[in-house]
Design a protein around this motif. Structure first.
Motif, PDB file in Angstrom:
ATOM      1  N   GLU A 114      -7.840  -6.594  -4.919  1.00 24.86           N
ATOM      2  CA  GLU A 114      -7.160  -5.381  -5.315  1.00 24.86           C
ATOM      3  C   GLU A 114      -7.150  -5.252  -6.827  1.00 24.86           C
ATOM      4  O   GLU A 114      -6.691  -6.147  -7.529  1.00 24.86           O
ATOM      5  CB  GLU A 114      -5.723  -5.435  -4.791  1.00 24.86           C
ATOM      6  N   PRO A 143      -3.143  -1.753 -10.188  1.00 31.52           N
ATOM      7  CA  PRO A 143      -2.850  -0.359  -9.885  1.00 31.52           C
ATOM      8  C   PRO A 143      -2.692   0.467 -11.151  1.00 31.52           C
ATOM      9  O   PRO A 143      -2.141  -0.009 -12.129  1.00 31.52           O
ATOM     10  CB  PRO A 143      -1.533  -0.423  -9.096  1.00 31.52           C
ATOM     11  N   GLU A 155       4.603   5.650  -5.726  1.00 32.22           N
ATOM     12  CA  GLU A 155       4.043   4.684  -4.774  1.00 32.22           C
ATOM     13  C   GLU A 155       5.168   4.043  -3.967  1.00 32.22           C
ATOM     14  O   GLU A 155       6.159   3.583  -4.534  1.00 32.22           O
ATOM     15  CB  GLU A 155       3.254   3.619  -5.531  1.00 32.22           C
ATOM     16  N   ASN A 171      -2.168   9.643   1.078  1.00 32.00           N
ATOM     17  CA  ASN A 171      -2.034   8.417   0.306  1.00 32.00           C
ATOM     18  C   ASN A 171      -1.481   7.407   1.300  1.00 32.00           C
ATOM     19  O   ASN A 171      -0.700   7.767   2.190  1.00 32.00           O
ATOM     20  CB  ASN A 171      -1.074   8.574  -0.879  1.00 32.00           C
ATOM     21  N   TYR A 172      -1.891   6.158   1.189  1.00 37.19           N
ATOM     22  CA  TYR A 172      -1.392   5.163   2.125  1.00 37.19           C
ATOM     23  C   TYR A 172      -1.407   3.782   1.498  1.00 37.19           C
ATOM     24  O   TYR A 172      -2.078   3.528   0.498  1.00 37.19           O
ATOM     25  CB  TYR A 172      -2.214   5.150   3.423  1.00 37.19           C
ATOM     26  N   LYS A 173      -0.643   2.907   2.127  1.00 37.18           N
ATOM     27  CA  LYS A 173      -0.568   1.503   1.732  1.00 37.18           C
ATOM     28  C   LYS A 173      -0.512   0.707   3.025  1.00 37.18           C
ATOM     29  O   LYS A 173       0.146   1.125   3.982  1.00 37.18           O
ATOM     30  CB  LYS A 173       0.694   1.289   0.899  1.00 37.18           C
ATOM     31  N   VAL A 176      -0.928  -6.858   0.168  1.00 37.64           N
ATOM     32  CA  VAL A 176      -1.456  -5.531   0.494  1.00 37.64           C
ATOM     33  C   VAL A 176      -2.937  -5.678   0.814  1.00 37.64           C
ATOM     34  O   VAL A 176      -3.699  -6.278   0.057  1.00 37.64           O
ATOM     35  CB  VAL A 176      -1.241  -4.546  -0.674  1.00 37.64           C
ATOM     36  N   SER A 192      -5.023   0.099  -0.155  1.00 35.65           N
ATOM     37  CA  SER A 192      -4.108   1.101  -0.685  1.00 35.65           C
ATOM     38  C   SER A 192      -4.884   2.174  -1.427  1.00 35.65           C
ATOM     39  O   SER A 192      -5.679   1.857  -2.317  1.00 35.65           O
ATOM     40  CB  SER A 192      -3.103   0.433  -1.637  1.00 35.65           C
ATOM     41  N   TRP A 233      -3.390   4.126  -3.346  1.00 37.15           N
ATOM     42  CA  TRP A 233      -2.699   4.121  -4.643  1.00 37.15           C
ATOM     43  C   TRP A 233      -3.435   3.228  -5.638  1.00 37.15           C
ATOM     44  O   TRP A 233      -3.575   3.580  -6.804  1.00 37.15           O
ATOM     45  CB  TRP A 233      -1.260   3.658  -4.476  1.00 37.15           C
ATOM     46  N   SER A 234      -3.902   2.059  -5.177  1.00 38.27           N
ATOM     47  CA  SER A 234      -4.580   1.148  -6.101  1.00 38.27           C
ATOM     48  C   SER A 234      -5.932   1.689  -6.533  1.00 38.27           C
ATOM     49  O   SER A 234      -6.425   1.350  -7.601  1.00 38.27           O
ATOM     50  CB  SER A 234      -4.745  -0.241  -5.463  1.00 38.27           C
TER      51      SER A 234
END
Length: 198
Positions: free
Chosen positions: A64, A67, A89, A125-127, A136, A139, A141-142
């Motif tokens: 990852e 972010p 987030e 958007n999701y995680k 995680v 994501s 978001w990342s």
């Protein structure tokens, strides 16, 4: 053959050779251009998502990147009708109990937009984390950009295709997906923001 004819023949041969050499150089440059360009395309990672049904998505390990600031991925740009909570987030906590035997949907933020229908193209958007907890896995978001896909069309895991239709645009939901409706290896927990549907 006279000297003059021989000289003319030599110049003609040199001109032909020079023309062929020039043509080969141009051809080589064109080939190099396309090879380099194709290599650049291969090096650019295509956006991927754990929610897709491709074989590559079955991996549960992810490297990852750091972010980006939340402001840079705020989904509210151009859509002020979305709840302000969707600009930040979400935190995501592991589940308790298990293993899951059915899909569980928990509304975290109530959306007021249109109801999502199967066959629509939806932006999220999701995680994602393992249901029992851990790092995680994936994501949007990342990556700094929302994820867009048709819903209910077999392009996403069954948990998404079954759990997203019927939800409202502007909602943030927690989707607990049993292994049987995901990748068969473990239960998963998503927090999903539904940004648009068309």
């Amino acid at each position: 053959m006279s000297d003059r004819t021989a000289a003319a023949e030599k110049r003609r041969t040199q001109a032909i050779a020079g023309g062929l050499t020039g043509a080969f150089v141009v051809l080589a440059l064109v080939i190099v251009y396309f090879v380099v360009r194709a290599g650049d395309d291969d090096e650019q990672p295509a956006p991927t998502s754990i929610a897709t049904t491709s074989a590559a998505a079955t991996s549960t390990t992810a490297v990852e990147p750091a972010p980006p600031p939340a402001e840079s991925v705020a989904p509210l740009a151009g859509n002020p009708s979305l709840p302000p909570e969707l600009a930040k987030e979400p935190e995501i906590q592991p589940g308790t109990g298990g293993p899951l035997t059915k899909l569980e949907i928990t509304e975290l933020v109530k959306g007021t937009g249109p109801v999502v229908k199967s066959g629509q193209t939806v932006t999220f958007n999701y995680k994602l984390i393992p249901y029992k907890g851990g790092d995680v896995i994936d994501s949007s978001w990342s990556r700094g950009e929302p994820f867009t896909s048709p819903i209910g069309a077999g392009q996403l895991i069954q948990g998404w295709d079954q759990g997203i239709p019927g939800q409202r645009v502007g909602s943030r939901i927690q989707l607990d997906v049993p292994a049987a409706l995901a990748y068969k290896d473990q239960d998963l927990r998503f927090v999903i923001d539904i940004l648009s549907a068309r």
